[in-house]
Design a protein around this motif. Structure first.
Motif, PDB file in Angstrom:
ATOM      1  N   TYR A   1      -8.784   1.995   0.872  1.00 19.81           N
ATOM      2  CA  TYR A   1      -9.295   2.092   2.232  1.00 19.81           C
ATOM      3  C   TYR A   1      -8.154   2.260   3.231  1.00 19.81           C
ATOM      4  N   VAL A   2      -8.358   3.116   4.202  1.00 21.52           N
ATOM      5  CA  VAL A   2      -7.365   3.346   5.247  1.00 21.52           C
ATOM      6  C   VAL A   2      -7.331   2.157   6.206  1.00 21.52           C
ATOM      7  N   ASP A   3      -8.512   1.641   6.543  1.00 19.55           N
ATOM      8  CA  ASP A   3      -8.625   0.513   7.466  1.00 19.55           C
ATOM      9  C   ASP A   3      -8.933  -0.768   6.695  1.00 19.55           C
ATOM     10  N   GLU A   4      -8.679  -1.897   7.342  1.00 17.75           N
ATOM     11  CA  GLU A   4      -9.028  -3.166   6.716  1.00 17.75           C
ATOM     12  C   GLU A   4     -10.528  -3.248   6.514  1.00 17.75           C
TER      13      GLU A   4
ATOM     14  N   GLN B   1     -13.882  -5.201   6.711  1.00 17.18           N
ATOM     15  CA  GLN B   1     -14.450  -6.309   7.464  1.00 17.18           C
ATOM     16  C   GLN B   1     -15.435  -7.080   6.584  1.00 17.18           C
TER      17      GLN B   1
ATOM     18  N   LYS C   1       0.830  -1.194   0.000  1.00 18.24           N
ATOM     19  CA  LYS C   1       0.000   0.000   0.000  1.00 18.24           C
ATOM     20  C   LYS C   1       0.870   1.252   0.000  1.00 18.24           C
TER      21      LYS C   1
END
Length: 79
Positions: free
Chosen positions: A71-74, A76, A3
């Motif tokens: 996306y900054v976060d994983e 879900q 990333k």
């Protein structure tokens, strides 16, 4: 790729090229693969997509739009 190693534009170009190159293995024929296309939805709102891909498979023309997200976060996945 890790990333942050490529821009969004570079990623869109890689996806586009993979779709065009994949027709040799996938049994489809690419009609069009256009980056950064604007389309009007059913409500009359103009929307921009990263990639528009039109191809023919088994005699049917299929049209797809692709939005590439970073996306900054994983993400879900609900089970």
């Amino acid at each position: 790729m890790i990333k942050g190693e490529m821009s969004g534009e570079q990623f869109v170009q890689i996806v586009r090229q993979a779709l065009v190159d994949g027709q040799q293995l996938g049994g489809y024929r690419t009609i069009s693969a256009q980056p950064h296309i604007k389309l009007v939805d059913g409500e009359g709102v103009e929307r921009q997509f990263d990639l528009y891909w039109e191809f023919e498979l088994d005699g049917c023309v299929r049209r797809n739009v692709i939005a590439c997200m970073d996306y900054v976060d994983e993400i879900q996945i609900d089970k």
